[in-house]
Scaffold this motif. Structure first.
Motif, short mmCIF file in Angstrom:
data_model
loop_
_atom_site.label_atom_id
_atom_site.label_comp_id
_atom_site.label_asym_id
_atom_site.label_seq_id
_atom_site.Cartn_x
_atom_site.Cartn_y
_atom_site.Cartn_z
N ALA A 106 0.84 -1.19 0.00
CA ALA A 106 0.00 0.00 0.00
C ALA A 106 0.88 1.24 0.00
O ALA A 106 1.99 1.22 0.51
CB ALA A 106 -0.90 0.00 1.23
N PRO A 107 0.39 2.35 -0.59
CA PRO A 107 1.18 3.59 -0.53
C PRO A 107 1.23 4.09 0.89
O PRO A 107 0.40 3.75 1.72
CB PRO A 107 0.38 4.53 -1.44
N PRO A 108 2.22 4.92 1.21
CA PRO A 108 2.29 5.47 2.56
C PRO A 108 1.09 6.35 2.85
O PRO A 108 0.52 6.96 1.96
CB PRO A 108 3.58 6.29 2.54
N PRO A 109 0.66 6.41 4.10
CA PRO A 109 -0.52 7.21 4.44
C PRO A 109 -0.22 8.69 4.40
O PRO A 109 0.93 9.11 4.37
CB PRO A 109 -0.82 6.75 5.88
N GLU A 110 -1.29 9.48 4.43
CA GLU A 110 -1.11 10.92 4.49
C GLU A 110 -0.46 11.29 5.82
O GLU A 110 -0.67 10.65 6.85
CB GLU A 110 -2.46 11.62 4.33
N LEU A 111 0.33 12.35 5.79
CA LEU A 111 1.05 12.75 6.98
C LEU A 111 0.17 13.57 7.91
O LEU A 111 -0.78 14.22 7.48
CB LEU A 111 2.27 13.57 6.58
N PRO A 112 0.48 13.56 9.21
CA PRO A 112 -0.24 14.45 10.13
C PRO A 112 -0.11 15.90 9.67
O PRO A 112 0.90 16.29 9.07
CB PRO A 112 0.48 14.22 11.46
N ASP A 113 -1.11 16.70 10.00
CA ASP A 113 -1.11 18.07 9.47
C ASP A 113 -0.08 18.97 10.12
O ASP A 113 0.15 20.09 9.65
CB ASP A 113 -2.51 18.70 9.55
N TRP A 114 0.59 18.52 11.19
CA TRP A 114 1.63 19.35 11.80
C TRP A 114 2.99 19.16 11.14
O TRP A 114 3.92 19.93 11.40
CB TRP A 114 1.74 19.08 13.29
N VAL A 115 3.13 18.15 10.28
CA VAL A 115 4.41 17.89 9.63
C VAL A 115 4.68 18.99 8.60
O VAL A 115 3.81 19.32 7.79
CB VAL A 115 4.40 16.51 8.94
N PRO A 116 5.86 19.59 8.60
CA PRO A 116 6.15 20.64 7.61
C PRO A 116 6.06 20.09 6.20
O PRO A 116 6.37 18.91 5.96
CB PRO A 116 7.57 21.08 7.96
N THR A 117 5.66 20.92 5.26
CA THR A 117 5.41 20.46 3.90
C THR A 117 6.57 20.69 2.96
O THR A 117 6.64 20.07 1.90
CB THR A 117 4.16 21.15 3.32
N VAL B 187 6.42 20.75 17.02
CA VAL B 187 5.43 19.68 17.10
C VAL B 187 4.47 20.05 18.23
O VAL B 187 4.93 20.37 19.35
CB VAL B 187 6.09 18.32 17.36
N PRO B 188 3.15 20.03 18.00
CA PRO B 188 2.19 20.50 19.01
C PRO B 188 2.00 19.50 20.16
O PRO B 188 0.92 18.95 20.36
CB PRO B 188 0.91 20.72 18.21
N MET B 189 3.07 19.29 20.93
CA MET B 189 2.97 18.41 22.09
C MET B 189 2.00 18.98 23.11
O MET B 189 1.89 20.20 23.27
CB MET B 189 4.34 18.19 22.73
N THR B 190 1.29 18.12 23.81
CA THR B 190 0.26 18.56 24.75
C THR B 190 0.76 18.64 26.18
O THR B 190 -0.01 19.02 27.08
CB THR B 190 -0.94 17.62 24.69
N ASN B 191 2.02 18.27 26.42
CA ASN B 191 2.60 18.37 27.76
C ASN B 191 4.11 18.47 27.62
O ASN B 191 4.63 18.56 26.51
CB ASN B 191 2.19 17.17 28.63
N THR B 192 4.82 18.44 28.73
CA THR B 192 6.27 18.47 28.70
C THR B 192 6.84 17.23 29.36
O THR B 192 6.13 16.51 30.08
CB THR B 192 6.83 19.71 29.44
N LEU B 193 8.10 17.00 29.16
CA LEU B 193 8.76 15.86 29.79
C LEU B 193 8.65 15.95 31.31
O LEU B 193 8.44 14.94 32.00
CB LEU B 193 10.22 15.81 29.35
#
Length: 476
Positions: A77-88, A96-102
């Motif tokens: 199968a072809p690779p899936p579409e990338l998440p919308d946060w990935v630079p084009t 990267v829109p992380m929702t928390n910190t380490l």
């Protein structure tokens, strides 16, 4: 989930890339995951990233290889579409829109926590795990000498966009207890204070260490876990005061969060610094250290045994903290980049991965030498989709990465092109908190995302590890 056949193709350098200007097809994908310890990521919503972004881009001087359709009869199968946060666009850097910190998933209690999270990056790196669900994630693991006894394993999950803790810290009663166990073993098991000692703080659990450029990920076929496993093939500067090293390997399954002593023997003479390169075709790991030039060999992943050979004819000449390596699939060679303190340029060595690694040669470049990466401020990774290596140094040229082309005959001069890094997360502008002096493979290539993924941090005691994550597009 990404079809297994496509994921394997990406890692072995046979992935197909859609033509520039086309959107990659594929089913809408989502993945949710709690940490392998069974806990949520500090109460943070871990909904998976959205997908469906337009991935058209310009190549910025990088050429792709491979076919552009699925008519070869393989059924992949072809690779899936990338998440919308990935630079084009190639060269573009975004947060990267992380929702928390380490720090949200850090254990702040116990003697191991005395130094805080700021020192996790002290001569320590990370590694990207491509097998962890659809989009993988980046491990962060370090500490050690003059830094911390915190041997936790942290994970930037790029499916849930949340930091997770995959390995709990070993909590002991005092700092002295860590030092005693590192030097003499975990009762009732005792070891002499020499290279037969695996430098552990609990049963088969390695002590906190400078991890440098040594961390790697084992594939599921070797790990026995569909998400692979984190491996510390060797360990350097284990313990705040003890600062011991060992050639024994330790592994943590990605789905379990539990360490085990993995290799049947130790790589001899291992000292501080160094790097490790994984050859996925032969399932071998090559430890590279300029401080132990008289030892040569590799870890056979099938037998978990180090296969040792005669001393090399030519050692790697460089400083222990400035060693980077990668297996280059297009030419079936292992490449090592290193230099001495104050050197004007980086020296690139290579050897045939199908040999015993004893015969090493120095590469030359048509365009001239490449810049240095002092104190771990660089990364060297293989980019199978372009048949190139990628060299990055925040030390001397933070807003540029270099695509290296190795000719069919690696003994002939190599060539490189420089690609500018632009966008909101240009490395030279990353200041809150400032990135640490060392980075290594905390900037690693993510084939599913066609981007470098970089977990930034802080090296000063007044800052805690921010865990902000940057994506830099490097493949169209």
């Amino acid at each position: 989930m990404i079809p297994g056949s496509w994921r394997t193709a990406v890692l072995l350098g046979t992935a197909t890339i859609a033509p520039i200007g086309c959107t990659q097809g594929g089913a809408d994908e989502s993945a949710t995951s709690s940490g392998p310890t069974g806990e949520s990521s500090a109460g943070v919503d871990t909904a998976s990233a959205s997908v469906g972004a337009d991935v058209s881009s310009s190549s910025a001087g990088i050429t792709t290889s491979g076919t552009t359709d699925d008519d070869d009869g393989t059924g992949d199968a072809p690779p899936p579409e990338l998440p919308d946060w990935v630079p084009t666009e190639v060269g573009n850097a975004v947060w990267v829109p992380m929702t928390n910190t380490l720090q949200d998933v850090w254990v702040a209690e116990g003697a191991q926590a005395a130094s805080g999270t700021a020192v996790l990056s002290d001569y320590s790196g990370g590694v990207y795990n491509p097998y962890y669900d659809a989009w993988g994630g980046l491990y962060v693991h370090g500490g050690g000498h003059a830094a911390s006894h915190d041997n936790s394993v942290f994970f930037a999950n790029l499916n849930t966009l949340a930091w997770e803790r995959h390995g709990d810290p070993t909590v002991l009663g005092s700092l002295e207890e860590y030092e005693d166990r590192i030097m003499y073993g975990v009762p009732p098991e005792a070891f002499p204070d020499d290279e037969t000692n695996p430098r552990e703080v609990d049963v088969e659990v390695p002590g906190s260490a400078h991890t440098y450029d040594t961390l790697l990920v084992l594939p599921p076929s070797i790990a026995g876990d569909p998400r692979g496993a984190l491996i510390r093939p060797v360990s350097s500067a284990v313990g705040i005061m003890a600062s011991r090293s060992t050639g024994f390997s330790h592994v943590m399954l990605a789905s379990g969060g539990v360490w085990s002593r993995w290799s049947t023997n130790a790589f001899p003479g291992w000292g501080p610094g160094g790097s490790c390169a994984l050859d996925p075709t032969r399932m071998q790991i090559w430890p590279i250290n300029v401080g132990n030039s008289n030892d040569s060999g590799y870890l056979d992943l099938a037998t978990r045994t180090y296969v040792l050979d005669e001393p090399p004819f030519e050692g790697f000449s460089g400083y222990p903290d400035m060693v980077y390596s990668a297996y280059h699939a297009a030419r079936d060679i292992v490449v090592v980049a290193t230099h001495h303190e104050g050197a004007p340029a980086t020296t690139f060595y290579w050897f045939d991965a199908g040999t015993n690694g004893v015969t090493r040669q120095i590469a030359t470049f048509v365009e001239g030498d490449l810049p240095t990466a002092h104190w771990g401020q660089g990364t060297l990774v293989d980019i199978p989709e372009t048949d190139q290596l990628l060299w990055y140094t925040r030390d001397t040229s933070p807003d540029v990465f270099y695509g290296i082309t190795v000719p069919d005959d690696p003994s002939a001069p190599w060539s490189w092109t420089s690609i500018a890094i632009t966008g909101e997360a240009m490395p030279s502008t990353v200041t809150d908190p400032p990135p640490p002096s060392s980075m290594y493979r905390r900037m690693d290539y993510a084939p599913q995302l066609r981007s470098l993924i970089w977990a930034t941090g802080a090296s000063g005691g007044e800052f805690h590890f921010g865990g902000r994550v940057v994506a830099i597009r490097v493949v169209p």
